[in-house]
Design a protein around this motif. Structure first.
Motif, short mmCIF file in Angstrom:
data_model
loop_
_atom_site.label_atom_id
_atom_site.label_comp_id
_atom_site.label_asym_id
_atom_site.label_seq_id
_atom_site.Cartn_x
_atom_site.Cartn_y
_atom_site.Cartn_z
N PHE A 1 0.83 -1.19 0.00
CA PHE A 1 0.00 0.00 0.00
C PHE A 1 0.87 1.25 0.00
O PHE A 1 1.77 1.39 0.82
CB PHE A 1 -0.91 0.01 1.23
N ASP A 2 0.60 2.15 -0.93
CA ASP A 2 1.39 3.35 -1.08
C ASP A 2 0.54 4.55 -0.73
O ASP A 2 -0.27 5.00 -1.53
CB ASP A 2 1.89 3.44 -2.54
N MET A 3 0.73 5.08 0.46
CA MET A 3 -0.10 6.19 0.94
C MET A 3 0.08 7.42 0.06
O MET A 3 -0.88 8.14 -0.22
CB MET A 3 0.27 6.50 2.40
N LEU A 4 1.32 7.65 -0.36
CA LEU A 4 1.58 8.84 -1.18
C LEU A 4 0.78 8.78 -2.47
O LEU A 4 0.29 9.80 -2.96
CB LEU A 4 3.08 8.93 -1.51
N ARG A 5 0.64 7.58 -3.02
CA ARG A 5 -0.10 7.43 -4.26
C ARG A 5 -1.58 7.74 -4.04
O ARG A 5 -2.19 8.46 -4.82
CB ARG A 5 0.08 6.01 -4.79
N LEU A 6 -2.12 7.22 -2.93
CA LEU A 6 -3.53 7.48 -2.64
C LEU A 6 -3.77 8.96 -2.43
O LEU A 6 -4.76 9.53 -2.90
CB LEU A 6 -3.98 6.69 -1.41
N VAL A 7 -2.84 9.61 -1.73
CA VAL A 7 -2.98 11.04 -1.48
C VAL A 7 -2.92 11.81 -2.79
O VAL A 7 -3.69 12.76 -2.99
CB VAL A 7 -1.88 11.53 -0.49
N THR A 8 -2.05 11.40 -3.72
CA THR A 8 -1.99 12.06 -5.03
C THR A 8 -3.32 11.93 -5.75
O THR A 8 -3.83 12.90 -6.33
CB THR A 8 -0.87 11.45 -5.90
#
Lengths: 280, 216
Positions: free
Chosen positions: A87-94
């Motif tokens: 899970f990539d939080m930065l990607r979800l935030v983007t």
């Protein structure tokens, strides 16, 4: 044990369990035609090889759920179980920032407040997590979506731990599948689970009239069920992901969506941009 | 034996030899026994010695040794045993194919299970200790299509979150030092973007060489 637990819940909790869940019918109109929209109690499986957009699709659906209604979301809560440590939080935030017109940190934090993230590093840990999920679901009646990425992460380890008996090898996953079915039915959730294509392509395509009629492409044949029967029974809707290989199409992905009961098969194309999945 | 002289290793110039001799370090044994920090300070060798001390090299030649090393690493970090190098930021495994490839092939499930266990250890290490894990892997030819693909099979392909493919540039008749780096898997960027790097001239920290790396 479970009935004792239910007797102990308060009236509010009971109501919350039975009535509080919003509908996810509108979660992705491109993907689900009206009659096939995921309803409470549905289990959908995303299957495909590496790099075909399964996790991206999960981010897309998560974003759709946790965004406020004013921004085109469903404003419901999501439980995301990550077994791959992927899970990539930065990607979800983007993805969220691209879908919010004035993407302030406040708003993004507010959205993320609707996401519950759990990591599991073994199938036993997954089973225990699912057991403890009941309490959490009672306390949060606005959880509508359960995501599991991915269910097949422990496949080889489980097979070896089970020794020679296939029954033993599959036992933890079988219990997980049964528990998932129970949670999804009792708490009226929708489950999206990913499974990885870790088996070699089937060398002999299945023969028979029914298969030939439903075979839209090799992707259909590529699906080799390897997880336990308990899981196969639970799945209502199977979506096979693949990536287009020709350079003309660029970064285009495709998916085959099959509703297992009605045997309806549909093909969709999508690309993945900065703001996430975009259907063509 | 082992008297320090110019040219014994890169960076050991005549000036440096004389500097060390003036401090009483005449042989290789003297140097190894000396406190490098002190020597570095006194002889102005600061950045090189410091930098080298920040790299810890561990050897592991089969998967069980590899798993032991990772366990030890966790233990060391959790006890906060700090060498003068500071906190751990990157773990490089060169190469993961070397310890895993011998396990694969045939109908044995155990090999695949061990590989996935190693994968799990590396991923939890990355997550728990907030380190970057970089592994190297090689390429094999696909049995059916004849195309090149990363080794270790389908199950491993799900493990890395980022993948960089290193290839020699077409123009090089002899191998040369230029390589084409292509992003083939990423959780955040579109795949397919390429860069050409020159391994010979790499010196800045941001451009460390990555050989067909899988970044976990």
């Amino acid at each position: 044990m479970c009935s004792d637990f239910h007797r102990a819940e308060s009236g509010t909790e009971l109501l919350a369990r039975l009535e509080g869940r919003s509908s996810l019918k509108e979660i992705e109109p491109h993907l689900f035609a009206d009659e096939e929209s995921p309803v409470h109690g549905d289990v959908l499986e995303f299957h495909g090889p590496e790099g075909t957009g399964k996790t991206e699709m999960l981010y897309h659906l998560t974003a759709r759920c946790i965004l406020p209604k004013s921004e085109g979301g469903l404003e419901v809560e999501v439980v995301f179980i990550d077994t791959d440590y992927h899970f990539d939080m930065l990607r979800l935030v983007t993805v969220l920032e691209h879908r919010l017109p004035q993407s302030s940190e406040e708003m993004v934090k507010h959205c993320l407040g609707r996401l519950f993230l759990v990591y599991c590093s073994s199938s036993t840990q997954l089973l225990l997590t699912l057991c403890s999920l009941e309490t959490m679901l009672c306390r949060h009646p606005s959880v509508c979506l359960l995501i599991l990425d991915s269910l097949s992460a422990f496949y080889w380890i489980d097979r070896v731990n089970g020794g020679e008996s296939v029954n033993l090898q599959e036992s933890t996953l079988r219990k997980c599948s049964q528990l998932l079915e129970k949670l999804v039915n009792e708490y009226r959730l929708v489950l999206f689970a990913t499974t990885q294509s870790i088996m070699q392509k089937a060398s002999n395509p299945e023969e028979g009239p029914s298969c030939a009629r439903n075979r839209l492409s090799d992707v259909d044949v590529d699906y080799r069920p390897y997880l336990c029967k308990a899981w196969q029974r639970v799945v209502k809707h199977r979506i096979l992901f693949s990536k287009q290989n020709n350079s003309k199409a660029g970064n285009q992905f495709s998916l085959f969506s099959r509703h297992l009961k009605s045997n309806n098969v549909k093909k969709h194309f999508f690309t993945i941009g900065e703001s996430g999945v975009e259907f063509c | 034996m082992g008297v320090l002289r110019a040219g014994l290793c890169p960076g050991l110039t005549q000036d440096m030899v004389q500097l060390l001799q003036s401090r009483g370090i005449k042989t290789v044994v003297d140097l190894v026994c000396a406190d490098l920090e002190e020597v570095a300070q006194k002889c102005g060798l600061s950045y090189k010695a410091g930098a080298l001390q920040r790299i810890q090299v561990v050897r592991a030649f089969d998967i069980f040794q590899m798993l032991d090393v990772l366990q030890d690493l966790r233990g060391a970090v959790s006890q906060q045993v700090s060498s003068s190098s500071g906190t751990l930021k990157v773990v490089v495994v060169d190469s993961v194919a070397a310890v895993v490839a011998p396990l694969l092939g045939g109908q044995q499930r155990e090999g695949l299970a061990l590989m996935m266990q190693l994968a799990r250890e590396l991923k939890t290490l990355a997550r728990d200790l907030s380190v970057a894990v970089l592994v190297t892997n090689h390429m094999t030819r696909d049995r059916d299509s004849g195309q090149l693909k990363p080794a270790l099979g389908r199950s491993w392909s799900f493990v890395p979150s980022t993948r960089l493919l290193l290839d020699s540039t077409q123009s090089s008749g002899s191998l040369g030092s230029r390589r084409v780096v292509c992003l083939t898997k990423s959780p955040r960027l579109p795949t397919g973007c390429q860069e050409t790097v020159d391994l010979g001239s790499l010196g800045t920290p941001e451009q460390s060489p990555v050989f067909q790396g899988d970044h976990t």
